[in-house]
Design a protein around this motif. Sequence first.
Motif, PDB file in Angstrom:
ATOM      1  N   UNK A 275       0.834  -1.210   0.000  1.00 27.06           N
ATOM      2  CA  UNK A 275       0.000   0.000   0.000  1.00 27.06           C
ATOM      3  C   UNK A 275       0.860   1.248   0.000  1.00 27.06           C
ATOM      4  N   UNK A 276       0.215   2.400   0.083  1.00 27.46           N
ATOM      5  CA  UNK A 276       0.936   3.668   0.075  1.00 27.46           C
ATOM      6  C   UNK A 276       1.742   3.826   1.357  1.00 27.46           C
ATOM      7  N   UNK A 277       2.966   4.318   1.206  1.00 33.16           N
ATOM      8  CA  UNK A 277       3.823   4.586   2.367  1.00 33.16           C
ATOM      9  C   UNK A 277       4.355   6.000   2.267  1.00 33.16           C
ATOM     10  N   UNK A 278       4.448   6.670   3.404  1.00 29.58           N
ATOM     11  CA  UNK A 278       5.072   7.994   3.437  1.00 29.58           C
ATOM     12  C   UNK A 278       6.549   7.888   3.075  1.00 29.58           C
ATOM     13  N   UNK A 279       7.113   6.684   3.220  1.00 32.65           N
ATOM     14  CA  UNK A 279       8.525   6.442   2.917  1.00 32.65           C
ATOM     15  C   UNK A 279       8.654   5.703   1.586  1.00 32.65           C
ATOM     16  N   UNK A 280       8.172   6.337   0.497  1.00 35.85           N
ATOM     17  CA  UNK A 280       8.161   5.640  -0.793  1.00 35.85           C
ATOM     18  C   UNK A 280       9.570   5.327  -1.295  1.00 35.85           C
ATOM     19  N   UNK A 281      10.569   6.071  -0.817  1.00 34.51           N
ATOM     20  CA  UNK A 281      11.946   5.822  -1.240  1.00 34.51           C
ATOM     21  C   UNK A 281      12.497   4.481  -0.772  1.00 34.51           C
TER      22      UNK A 281
END
Length: 420
Positions: free
Chosen positions: A236-242
């Motif tokens: 899912x979406x993560x604030x830490x996409x890096x």
Amino acid sequence: MATATHHDHAHDHPEVTFDDVLAARDRIAGAVVRTPTLLSKTLSELTGAEVYLKFENLQFTAAYKERGALNRLLQLSDEERARGVIAASAGNHAQGLAYHGARLGIPVTIVMPQFTPAVKVQQTASHGARVILHGERFEDAYNHAVSLSEAESLVFAHPFNDPEIIAGQGTVALEMLEDVPDLDCIVVPVGGGGLVSGISLVAHAQPRPVDVIGVQSKRYPAVHNAIKGKDFGDGGDSIAEGIAVKVPGSLTMRIIRRKVTDMKVVSERDIERSISLLLEVEKTVVEGAGAASLAALLPKPNGVRSEFAGRKVGLVLTGGNIDPRVLANVILRDMARTGRLSRIAIILADKAGALHEVTKIFSDCDANILEVSHNRIFGVGSAKETRAEIEFETRDAIQRQALLDALAEAGYRTELIVLK
């Protein structure tokens, strides 16, 4: 979000050594920023550790990825330089390659998924790279980049599973240990594993033990799961996409298994809190992946300090490329969690002056009202009532509680709308 694919074979790559990292330092010297490693007194008090921050968000492209990208580019033959390089990346690797490729006169092609935010596409293109948008997922972009590299005879530059990339990233640790030679451990955000691999090579070459602790988001704990034999993480979406990597590199995993001391996972909430803390305390903007290292040091909700307490800890702030709208949301959400920004629902009589009586209590308690909305249909028990939602500011949770107590004492029914 990134992933490796079947093109990623361990036997394709030679071993990476500490000497490779030393050579990379000499190679890239003067062309990347030698970022500072500074003691944070406030974060040290908060965590109980002696916290040193490595400000890789101060690189020109605002991320450490420049180091590996440049080390890779500088080792191309004249013939390879003329052909150019290609990579699949929606983030910092793309910008590092594009920026240094333009400096060196090396053509750079970057394949990004079609959903990539326009700002990232524009930043990469602004450095002179050819940007191709392909596919809905990173895997689609990656496979297209591999196909193009073969069709157009371009050199493929993997974001993490590459000896020259790993050696370049390891220069981060050389600088940290030059600045603070007696660090007990270095805490590193982990996605595909390029940075933690390079750092662990340096740590293992020191005359005294330096632990290397990797940190991943609970949503993308691929390396943690592989090391610990666990199977969790919902994507899912993560604030830490890096560091939202589904499959780490085969070469990086080989190094991690031998040389990384431990792996930790952190929640999205703690990553958000860390972004806010770094902004408030250090006045520095850090993206989600870059804040993951601090998240591992935060005290638990019950106030118990982490196992890092009492140790001399270096944290790598890997990058600062965060969408301004996301950053604004992170700041507001943190204000809500700490009691500085709140929203309550309150049942009022639907008559003239009812709201005025309530706002006087807010004023008496020095609470600043930001927004008021009314609902006369849903959530009320009578056609003569209205449900008002009031958003307001207080100094802290203590002042907010004093306001709630005053409203209760005046006979009002209130419901605090909490953040999940």
